[in-house]
Design a protein around this motif. Structure first.
Motif, PDB file in Angstrom:
ATOM      1  N   MET A   1       0.829  -1.203   0.000  1.00 21.20           N
ATOM      2  CA  MET A   1       0.000   0.000   0.000  1.00 21.20           C
ATOM      3  C   MET A   1       0.868   1.259   0.000  1.00 21.20           C
ATOM      4  SD  MET A   1      -2.930   1.453  -0.120  1.00 21.20           S
ATOM      5  CE  MET A   1      -4.073   0.111   0.189  1.00 21.20           C
ATOM      6  N   ASP A   2       1.971   1.245   0.802  1.00 19.81           N
ATOM      7  CA  ASP A   2       2.856   2.404   0.854  1.00 19.81           C
ATOM      8  C   ASP A   2       3.483   2.671  -0.510  1.00 19.81           C
ATOM      9  OD1 ASP A   2       2.311   2.786   3.501  1.00 19.81           O
ATOM     10  OD2 ASP A   2       4.101   1.763   4.228  1.00 19.81           O
ATOM     11  N   GLN A   3       3.866   1.585  -1.204  1.00 18.72           N
ATOM     12  CA  GLN A   3       4.462   1.758  -2.535  1.00 18.72           C
ATOM     13  C   GLN A   3       3.440   2.296  -3.528  1.00 18.72           C
ATOM     14  OE1 GLN A   3       6.385  -1.786  -3.950  1.00 18.72           O
ATOM     15  NE2 GLN A   3       8.322  -1.237  -2.991  1.00 18.72           N
ATOM     16  N   LEU A   4       2.189   1.854  -3.396  1.00 15.60           N
ATOM     17  CA  LEU A   4       1.133   2.341  -4.284  1.00 15.60           C
ATOM     18  C   LEU A   4       0.930   3.839  -4.101  1.00 15.60           C
ATOM     19  CD1 LEU A   4      -1.036   1.589  -6.362  1.00 15.60           C
ATOM     20  CD2 LEU A   4      -2.613   1.196  -4.448  1.00 15.60           C
ATOM     21  N   ILE A   5       0.911   4.284  -2.844  1.00 16.96           N
ATOM     22  CA  ILE A   5       0.749   5.712  -2.561  1.00 16.96           C
ATOM     23  C   ILE A   5       1.953   6.495  -3.087  1.00 16.96           C
ATOM     24  CG2 ILE A   5       0.625   7.417  -0.706  1.00 16.96           C
ATOM     25  CD1 ILE A   5      -0.915   5.353   0.934  1.00 16.96           C
ATOM     26  N   GLU A   6       3.145   5.942  -2.870  1.00 15.38           N
ATOM     27  CA  GLU A   6       4.367   6.606  -3.325  1.00 15.38           C
ATOM     28  C   GLU A   6       4.374   6.790  -4.837  1.00 15.38           C
ATOM     29  OE1 GLU A   6       8.765   5.860  -1.967  1.00 15.38           O
ATOM     30  OE2 GLU A   6       8.274   4.403  -3.535  1.00 15.38           O
ATOM     31  N   HIS A   7       4.060   5.716  -5.564  1.00 14.29           N
ATOM     32  CA  HIS A   7       4.074   5.793  -7.021  1.00 14.29           C
ATOM     33  C   HIS A   7       2.919   6.646  -7.551  1.00 14.29           C
ATOM     34  CE1 HIS A   7       6.950   2.518  -6.575  1.00 14.29           C
ATOM     35  NE2 HIS A   7       7.300   2.751  -7.824  1.00 14.29           N
ATOM     36  N   GLY A   8       1.779   6.626  -6.850  1.00 13.90           N
ATOM     37  CA  GLY A   8       0.677   7.505  -7.231  1.00 13.90           C
ATOM     38  C   GLY A   8       1.061   8.967  -7.085  1.00 13.90           C
ATOM     39  N   TRP A 205      15.781   3.754 -10.366  1.00 16.26           N
ATOM     40  CA  TRP A 205      15.088   3.031 -11.429  1.00 16.26           C
ATOM     41  C   TRP A 205      13.641   2.706 -11.080  1.00 16.26           C
ATOM     42  CZ3 TRP A 205      17.225   3.235 -15.981  1.00 16.26           C
ATOM     43  CH2 TRP A 205      18.618   3.284 -16.112  1.00 16.26           C
ATOM     44  N   GLU A 206      13.375   2.344  -9.816  1.00 14.03           N
ATOM     45  CA  GLU A 206      12.027   1.895  -9.468  1.00 14.03           C
ATOM     46  C   GLU A 206      11.012   3.035  -9.477  1.00 14.03           C
ATOM     47  OE1 GLU A 206      14.306   2.202  -5.465  1.00 14.03           O
ATOM     48  OE2 GLU A 206      14.682   1.763  -7.596  1.00 14.03           O
ATOM     49  N   TRP A 207      11.467   4.272  -9.457  1.00 11.79           N
ATOM     50  CA  TRP A 207      10.551   5.407  -9.519  1.00 11.79           C
ATOM     51  C   TRP A 207      10.244   5.838 -10.952  1.00 11.79           C
ATOM     52  CZ3 TRP A 207      12.375   9.355  -5.215  1.00 11.79           C
ATOM     53  CH2 TRP A 207      12.151   8.763  -3.962  1.00 11.79           C
ATOM     54  N   LEU A 208      11.039   5.406 -11.892  1.00  7.02           N
ATOM     55  CA  LEU A 208      10.919   5.903 -13.257  1.00  7.02           C
ATOM     56  C   LEU A 208       9.604   5.547 -13.965  1.00  7.02           C
ATOM     57  CD1 LEU A 208      14.567   5.601 -14.599  1.00  7.02           C
ATOM     58  CD2 LEU A 208      13.207   7.685 -14.352  1.00  7.02           C
ATOM     59  N   PRO A 209       9.042   4.335 -13.790  1.00  2.68           N
ATOM     60  CA  PRO A 209       7.781   4.056 -14.497  1.00  2.68           C
ATOM     61  C   PRO A 209       6.675   5.060 -14.198  1.00  2.68           C
ATOM     62  CG  PRO A 209       8.740   2.018 -13.691  1.00  2.68           C
ATOM     63  CD  PRO A 209       9.570   3.127 -13.112  1.00  2.68           C
ATOM     64  N   ALA A 210       6.476   5.389 -12.923  1.00  2.00           N
ATOM     65  CA  ALA A 210       5.428   6.349 -12.572  1.00  2.00           C
ATOM     66  C   ALA A 210       5.737   7.728 -13.136  1.00  2.00           C
ATOM     67  CB  ALA A 210       5.274   6.426 -11.051  1.00  2.00           C
ATOM     68  N   LEU A 211       7.007   8.140 -13.065  1.00  2.00           N
ATOM     69  CA  LEU A 211       7.395   9.448 -13.580  1.00  2.00           C
ATOM     70  C   LEU A 211       7.250   9.511 -15.102  1.00  2.00           C
ATOM     71  CD1 LEU A 211      10.600  10.065 -11.414  1.00  2.00           C
ATOM     72  CD2 LEU A 211       8.404  11.261 -11.214  1.00  2.00           C
ATOM     73  N   LEU A 212       7.633   8.438 -15.782  1.00  2.00           N
ATOM     74  CA  LEU A 212       7.559   8.415 -17.238  1.00  2.00           C
ATOM     75  C   LEU A 212       6.113   8.417 -17.744  1.00  2.00           C
ATOM     76  CD1 LEU A 212      10.422   5.866 -17.969  1.00  2.00           C
ATOM     77  CD2 LEU A 212      10.406   8.279 -18.631  1.00  2.00           C
ATOM     78  N   ILE A 213       5.257   7.627 -17.087  1.00  2.00           N
ATOM     79  CA  ILE A 213       3.848   7.586 -17.496  1.00  2.00           C
ATOM     80  C   ILE A 213       3.185   8.943 -17.246  1.00  2.00           C
ATOM     81  CG2 ILE A 213       1.597   6.554 -17.028  1.00  2.00           C
ATOM     82  CD1 ILE A 213       3.126   3.955 -16.329  1.00  2.00           C
ATOM     83  N   GLY A 214       3.441   9.524 -16.077  1.00  3.40           N
ATOM     84  CA  GLY A 214       2.870  10.834 -15.766  1.00  3.40           C
ATOM     85  C   GLY A 214       3.343  11.907 -16.725  1.00  3.40           C
TER      86      GLY A 214
END
Length: 260
Positions: A1-8, A205-214
């Motif tokens: 859940m924490d990761q979901l909030i972070e990536h959101g 690297w693990e933050w890049l998918p959310a940043l790239l999609i946004g």
């Protein structure tokens, strides 16, 4: 859940920053980089992460702007030829040089761009092509090289420099200038800088998918608004963002110099 909030949260940040940037012709790092630093990344890691994510600004904007089919491909090649060598040089040296005075100077100059545009009420509202002779291209290309070096070495605001330079020197209207900046700077300059920096410092690297999609969705949205609303909205967005970026960079520069 924490990761979901972070990536959101990262997605929302990237979407908002790149929507504004796509409307004004640059400045996504104004919001994105400081948040990455606030989340605990070192400057170099945050810089590498931001630069890779910023490539998506060009992707989303390119998808939208290419539908308009109004690019001068010879002029595109000229901008790339002049700017890309500067990007490589700037990105190669940024890891090793002090940044306080550079950021302070850039901040004051960036704010000055917005104020200048605001005072010139008719600037960029209509296209008035000029400086396309040999001397004009040499001077214009030399400035693009310098801006490319700043793009490679610093984090935000340099796309705004290119936007105003294309308007002021080459006589483009804001809408056309932003189109060139988002595609050529957002996609090609940023990807070159991202590769050069990432070869020296690992991003998060693990933050890049959310940043790239946004960034992709946000830049498409901002580009669509710019195309449909016209030059007046783009001019106001440019002026607002340049002043905000300038204030932010000036504050950063002063803060770094006070610590030294």
């Amino acid at each position: 859940m924490d990761q979901l909030i972070e990536h959101g949260g990262l997605f929302a940040l990237s979407f908002f920053a790149n929507t504004l940037s796509a409307m004004a012709g640059g400045g996504a790092g104004l919001l994105q980089l400081p948040v990455l630093l606030f989340l605990g990344l070192s400057f170099n890691t945050a810089l590498a992460t931001h630069k890779i994510a910023s490539v998506a600004l060009g992707i989303g904007a390119t998808i939208r702007h290419l539908r308009e089919g109004k690019l001068d491909y010879k002029f595109c090649g000229f901008i790339l030829l002049c700017g890309l060598p500067g990007v490589v040089i700037g990105a190669d040296i940024i890891i090793d040089i002090p940044e306080g005075w550079t950021i302070l100077s850039l901040g004051l100059l960036t704010a000055g761009l917005g104020i200048y545009s605001f005072r010139k009420k008719a600037l960029g509202l209509t296209a008035e092509p000029r400086n396309r002779d040999r001397l004009g291209l040499i001077i214009g290309g030399g400035v693009l090289f310098v801006i490319g070096a700043l793009n490679g070495s610093l984090t935000s605001g340099t796309g705004l420099f290119v936007t105003l330079w294309l308007v002021r020197w080459f006589g483009l209207d804001y809408k056309t200038a932003v189109t060139y900046v988002l595609i050529l700077v957002g996609l090609f300059w940023n990807s070159t800088g991202a590769i050069t920096v990432a070869l020296q410092v690992d991003p998060r690297w693990e933050w890049l998918p959310a940043l790239l999609i946004g960034a992709t969705i946000g830049s498409y949205t901002g580009a669509h608004l710019a195309i449909t609303q016209g030059n007046q909205l783009i001019k106001r967005a440019f002026e607002t963002l340049t002043v905000l970026v300038g204030i932010k960079l000036t504050g950063d520069g002063i803060g770094i110099l006070m610590v030294l």
